[in-house]
Design a protein around this motif. Structure first.
Motif, PDB file in Angstrom:
ATOM      1  N   THR A   8      35.811  60.073  86.389  1.00  0.00           N
ATOM      2  CA  THR A   8      36.593  58.986  86.975  1.00  0.00           C
ATOM      3  C   THR A   8      36.940  57.929  85.928  1.00  0.00           C
ATOM      4  O   THR A   8      38.061  57.424  85.901  1.00  0.00           O
ATOM      5  N   ALA A  11      39.537  59.244  83.593  1.00  0.00           N
ATOM      6  CA  ALA A  11      40.826  59.255  84.282  1.00  0.00           C
ATOM      7  C   ALA A  11      41.460  57.865  84.286  1.00  0.00           C
ATOM      8  O   ALA A  11      42.672  57.719  84.053  1.00  0.00           O
ATOM      9  N   GLU A  12      40.659  56.836  84.533  1.00  0.00           N
ATOM     10  CA  GLU A  12      41.185  55.466  84.531  1.00  0.00           C
ATOM     11  C   GLU A  12      41.612  55.043  83.126  1.00  0.00           C
ATOM     12  O   GLU A  12      42.642  54.386  82.949  1.00  0.00           O
ATOM     13  N   GLY A  15      44.800  57.199  82.286  1.00  0.00           N
ATOM     14  CA  GLY A  15      45.943  56.789  83.094  1.00  0.00           C
ATOM     15  C   GLY A  15      46.536  55.475  82.629  1.00  0.00           C
ATOM     16  O   GLY A  15      47.764  55.330  82.525  1.00  0.00           O
ATOM     17  N   LEU A  50      51.201  60.097  87.467  1.00  0.00           N
ATOM     18  CA  LEU A  50      49.768  59.850  87.331  1.00  0.00           C
ATOM     19  C   LEU A  50      49.066  59.793  88.687  1.00  0.00           C
ATOM     20  O   LEU A  50      47.913  60.208  88.816  1.00  0.00           O
ATOM     21  N   ALA A  51      49.763  59.286  89.708  1.00  0.00           N
ATOM     22  CA  ALA A  51      49.162  59.208  91.039  1.00  0.00           C
ATOM     23  C   ALA A  51      48.788  60.590  91.544  1.00  0.00           C
ATOM     24  O   ALA A  51      47.716  60.787  92.141  1.00  0.00           O
ATOM     25  N   LEU A  54      46.037  62.132  88.664  1.00  0.00           N
ATOM     26  CA  LEU A  54      44.718  61.527  88.552  1.00  0.00           C
ATOM     27  C   LEU A  54      44.178  60.997  89.873  1.00  0.00           C
ATOM     28  O   LEU A  54      42.992  60.680  89.971  1.00  0.00           O
ATOM     29  N   GLY A  55      45.036  60.894  90.879  1.00  0.00           N
ATOM     30  CA  GLY A  55      44.603  60.376  92.171  1.00  0.00           C
ATOM     31  C   GLY A  55      43.395  61.080  92.754  1.00  0.00           C
ATOM     32  O   GLY A  55      42.449  60.434  93.211  1.00  0.00           O
ATOM     33  N   SER A  58      40.084  59.808  90.416  1.00  0.00           N
ATOM     34  CA  SER A  58      39.578  58.427  90.429  1.00  0.00           C
ATOM     35  C   SER A  58      40.266  57.538  91.448  1.00  0.00           C
ATOM     36  O   SER A  58      39.891  56.374  91.600  1.00  0.00           O
ATOM     37  N   CYS A  60      43.307  56.842  90.887  1.00  0.00           N
ATOM     38  CA  CYS A  60      44.399  56.404  90.015  1.00  0.00           C
ATOM     39  C   CYS A  60      44.741  54.933  90.233  1.00  0.00           C
ATOM     40  O   CYS A  60      45.872  54.578  90.529  1.00  0.00           O
ATOM     41  N   ILE A  62      44.339  52.527  87.727  1.00  0.00           N
ATOM     42  CA  ILE A  62      44.906  52.175  86.416  1.00  0.00           C
ATOM     43  C   ILE A  62      45.493  50.759  86.413  1.00  0.00           C
ATOM     44  O   ILE A  62      46.498  50.494  85.759  1.00  0.00           O
ATOM     45  N   GLN A  88      40.046  50.510  82.188  1.00  0.00           N
ATOM     46  CA  GLN A  88      41.473  50.187  82.248  1.00  0.00           C
ATOM     47  C   GLN A  88      41.905  49.319  81.068  1.00  0.00           C
ATOM     48  O   GLN A  88      42.937  49.583  80.434  1.00  0.00           O
TER      49      GLN A  88
END
Length: 249
Positions: A8, A11-12, A15, A50-51, A54-55, A58, A60, A62, A88
């Protein structure tokens, strides 16, 4: 650190890095050719991609304002929020560093006190004053975070959530770019400002504070319009293993 938690946070980080590199990069490297509409599309499209990418990992976020909204809405815990904020901001800084490296390869391209940063007064295309910038950032962030909270509330709209989020981000950029460059994301503002220097640094506080206020307000209003006892989909908790006290799936 547990494997799920590592995923997670990566991913953040990733992203936010990509959002800054491609979104801010569209303004820095191609703004002269694609204009406000093209920059808004770039932000909206990369958010859309990205949504969906990566949603499921995490949520998403970001965006620290989105994470604050999720925290106020009690969808994530304080520890997760802090870890997301760190990831982030670091992602935004690394994305800005990569963009700065590319920008320096373009002869004559100005980066000092520019570099896709946000600003008011003389740093605004329409010379918007401080008060106007503060209000517009709160309102634009409210719309964006409220949209994120709403489309992740019910399972029925999960498949279209990324589309709504991307459109919302594109919309606020269409409105906000001529006004103050559009932040609605403290991390997006922090990264480029560190490399631009000058007024971008002295005015940075507004683009941290106002989006956070907008995100928190969105969460409060969302609790009224979408009562917490109704069914909802919480990607963040599924990814982190945390449970909100009032969770219903």
């Amino acid at each position: 650190m547990e494997t799920t938690q590592t995923r997670t946070l990566v991913a953040e980080f990733l992203g936010t890095l990509l959002l800054v590199f491609f979104g801010v990069g569209s303004a820095v490297l191609a703004g002269e050719y694609i204009g406000t509409f093209g920059i808004a599309l770039a932000f909206g499209f990369v958010m859309l991609a990205l949504a969906y990418g990566l949603g499921p990992i995490s949520g998403c976020h970001i965006n620290p304002a989105v994470t604050l909204g999720m925290l106020v809405a009690r969808r994530i815990g304080v520890r997760t929020a802090v870890e997301y904020w760190i990831s982030q901001v670091l992602g935004a800084i690394v994305g800005s560093a990569l963009l700065f490296l590319v920008a320096k390869q373009v002869p004559g391209l100005r980066t000092h006190d520019a570099f896709g940063t946000n600003g008011w007064g003389d740093r605004s295309a329409v010379h918007l004053n401080l008060g106007g910038a503060f209000v517009i950032e709160i309102v634009m962030t409210f719309l964006f975070v409220f949209t994120v909270l709403s489309v992740t509330h019910r399972v029925a709209v999960l498949g279209f959530g990324g589309l709504a989020i991307g459109l919302a981000l594109g919309t606020v950029h269409l409105i906000g770019i001529p006004l103050d460059g559009t932040s609605v994301n403290p991390a997006r503002s922090i990264g480029p400002a560190l490399f631009a220097g000058g007024g971008a640094i002295t005015q940075l506080w507004l683009f941290i504070l106002a989006p956070l206020i907008g995100g928190a307000l969105a969460a409060v209003v969302h609790q009224i319009t979408h009562p917490p006892h109704e069914p909802r989909q919480i990607a963040d908790e599924a990814a982190t293993g945390e449970s909100a006290p009032d969770e219903r799936v």
